[in-house]
Design an enzyme around this catalytic site. Structure first.
Site, PDB file in Angstrom:
ATOM      1  N   TYR A 322       0.849  -1.199   0.000  1.00 53.54           N
ATOM      2  CA  TYR A 322       0.000   0.000   0.000  1.00 53.54           C
ATOM      3  C   TYR A 322       0.882   1.244   0.000  1.00 53.54           C
ATOM      4  O   TYR A 322       2.049   1.217   0.397  1.00 53.54           O
ATOM      5  CB  TYR A 322      -0.933   0.009   1.217  1.00 53.54           C
ATOM      6  N   CYS A 323       0.299   2.351  -0.472  1.00 57.94           N
ATOM      7  CA  CYS A 323       0.958   3.655  -0.440  1.00 57.94           C
ATOM      8  C   CYS A 323      -0.133   4.711  -0.306  1.00 57.94           C
ATOM      9  O   CYS A 323      -1.285   4.387  -0.028  1.00 57.94           O
ATOM     10  CB  CYS A 323       1.816   3.879  -1.679  1.00 57.94           C
ATOM     11  N   THR A 324       0.197   5.967  -0.498  1.00 54.82           N
ATOM     12  CA  THR A 324      -0.750   7.049  -0.223  1.00 54.82           C
ATOM     13  C   THR A 324      -1.976   6.988  -1.122  1.00 54.82           C
ATOM     14  O   THR A 324      -3.115   6.939  -0.647  1.00 54.82           O
ATOM     15  CB  THR A 324      -0.065   8.412  -0.376  1.00 54.82           C
ATOM     16  N   GLY A 326      -1.851   5.046  -4.333  1.00 58.70           N
ATOM     17  CA  GLY A 326      -1.833   3.878  -5.204  1.00 58.70           C
ATOM     18  C   GLY A 326      -0.791   3.881  -6.295  1.00 58.70           C
ATOM     19  O   GLY A 326      -0.452   2.828  -6.838  1.00 58.70           O
ATOM     20  N   ILE A 351      -4.093   4.495   0.733  1.00 57.86           N
ATOM     21  CA  ILE A 351      -4.536   4.799   2.093  1.00 57.86           C
ATOM     22  C   ILE A 351      -5.680   5.804   2.080  1.00 57.86           C
ATOM     23  O   ILE A 351      -6.620   5.707   2.878  1.00 57.86           O
ATOM     24  CB  ILE A 351      -3.364   5.356   2.923  1.00 57.86           C
TER      25      ILE A 351
END
Length: 468
Positions: A322-324, A326, A351
């Site tokens: 996951y990241c901020t 995508g 997220i």
């Protein structure tokens, strides 16, 4: 000539002056909405948005993975249909009365002529008073913009007139009244001091040309050709609670410091381009149990070389990243697949989408999410968090951090104080003084062609006197 000194008459004169100036503004095409002849679609935005590293899974719930993918979450992200257009507002004054929105968007696509879009896109953003930052590269587009709902839709619609850019992956967030004041330039204390590269300076937009829309430093890795499987926010908890799933946070350490998913592994990287090296150092990609590496330890008078065994973890059965928003996971998942990882999943919408859709009572997220604008952080429901930004290093700082001795507004914080020389700190202080005096770094004439220097004027006057 007599001058009017009566307050009432002065007020009348000001009203007359205001009405005439407003009429001149409306006659200026720069302040009109785009004409219908321009190829701008009224494309709607997506649904409005109302530690220590380790592999321990002791805190995770033991649930089967079959439930996670019962709704075909491995399919690509569905794009909002184009026939659900929101009503257009033809009056720019009415559009300005609406609340501002922040829209983050990206798309990977083959885009060799990306440079041709830069000039018209920047001009459109300026005309519509949309601020932010947009990156154009041969692999696609990536950006975050701030403006009214109407103006944001027009910019996104213009971008998607190019068929290659249709179906942008986008996330919309509300804007606080404070941020609205900054955007419109109504705040004399707007933090421009270190906001030169921040996306939401209220006074301009940046459209940059780069080699990559998110820098991994590996041009052969292409999410266009190969990418991991998307998992929706509603199915994410089940996936990461499975003990056979290794959850990896693809973000940088200053982001993970203020928030992560429960049980996730933190690669502790300073930049995204360090992620491939971390993967190769962390996992056995060649099937060997132990890799022998030569570790060099340098002393004052001698250099000691010794063999050290660096244990590596087996390639995990399943990886969830996951990241901020995508975009980094797109490239990271493509990289893992190229290295032989078989099951690679990533959080659809990142997220931000998770915090928007998953109730706090059901959430496995701990802390806040760092964002790359002057909101600094957001919580569940995408409500702005309490973190501020150190304009010396652009890292998030808490109220406790700002009580530390190392904290100096616009100069340093506990995370960068020891890394900066006194010369660097003094330059930061000078920059801060400029901002406090002028409201912008470099003074009011920044970016303008320098006028004739006073010394040269005096010199010209002296020469003229002598000739006379």
């Amino acid at each position: 000539m007599l001058r009017c000194t009566s307050p009432l008459l002065l007020a009348l004169r000001m009203m007359l002056s205001s009405s005439s100036s407003s009429s001149s503004l409306t006659s200026n095409p720069k302040f009109h909405p785009l004409s219908t002849s321009q190829p701008i679609s009224n494309l709607p935005l997506k649904t409005p948005l109302s530690h220590s590293c380790g592999f321990s899974h002791s805190q995770r719930m033991r649930m089967t993975l079959s439930k996670c993918f019962s709704t075909a979450t491995a399919d690509p992200i569905p794009i909002s249909p184009l026939d659900q257009a929101q009503p257009h507002c033809e009056n720019p004054q009415e559009a300005d009365s609406h609340s501002l929105v922040v829209v983050s968007f990206y798309k990977f696509t083959d885009f060799p002529d990306h440079a041709d879009l830069r000039k018209p896109l920047k001009q459109l953003c300026q005309d519509l008073r949309v601020s932010g930052g947009i990156i154009l590269a041969p692999e696609g587009i990536n950006g975050s913009i701030c403006g009214t709902q109407e103006s944001a839709e027009r910019v996104l619609g213009f971008i998607q007139t190019d068929d290659r850019l249709k179906g942008l992956r986008q996330i919309e967030s509300p804007v606080s009244p404070e941020q609205e004041a900054i955007h419109h330039g109504h705040s004399s204390s707007s933090p421009l001091a270190a906001g030169e590269d921040a996306p939401f300076r209220w006074d301009h937009v940046r459209v940059k040309l780069k080699k990559e829309i998110v820098t991994l430093g590996m041009p052969d890795i292409s999410p266009i050709e190969k990418v991991g499987k998307y998992v929706s926010p509603k199915d994410w908890n089940v996936l990461i609670s499975d003990p056979d799933t290794v959850v990896i946070d693809v973000r940088n350490n200053y982001e993970t410091r203020i928030g992560m998913f429960k049980g996730a592994v933190d690669p502790c990287t300073m930049a995204f381009r360090e992620f491939p090296s971390w993967v190769e150092d962390q996992f056995r990609l060649d099937g060997l149990d132990v890799e022998h590496a030569k570790v060099e330890k340098k002393g004052l008078d001698e250099s000691i070389n010794k063999d050290a065994e660096i244990p590596k973890h087996k390639m995990p059965k399943r990886v969830a990243m996951y990241c901020t928003g995508g975009i980094r996971c797109e490239k990271a998942s493509s990289f893992l697949l190229s290295k032989g990882f078989e099951e690679v999943y990533h959080l659809k919408g990142g997220i931000l989408k998770y915090l928007e859709e998953v109730p706090k009572t059901e959430s496995l997220w701990e802390g806040v999410c760092f964002v790359f604008d002057k909101r600094v952080s957001v919580e569940h429901g995408l409500v702005q968090g309490n973190f501020k930004l150190c304009y010396g290093c652009k890292q998030p700082v808490s109220d406790a951090d700002m009580e530390a001795q190392e904290w100096e507004y616009g100069v340093s914080c506990p995370y960068c104080y020891s890394l900066k020389s006194e010369e660097e700190k003094e330059r930061a202080r000078a920059r801060q003084r400029q901002f406090e005096a002028w409201g912008i770094i470099g003074g009011l004439d920044k970016g303008r062609r320098p006028a004739v220097k006073p010394d040269s004027v005096k010199s010209n006057q002296t020469n003229l006197s002598a000739s006379v």
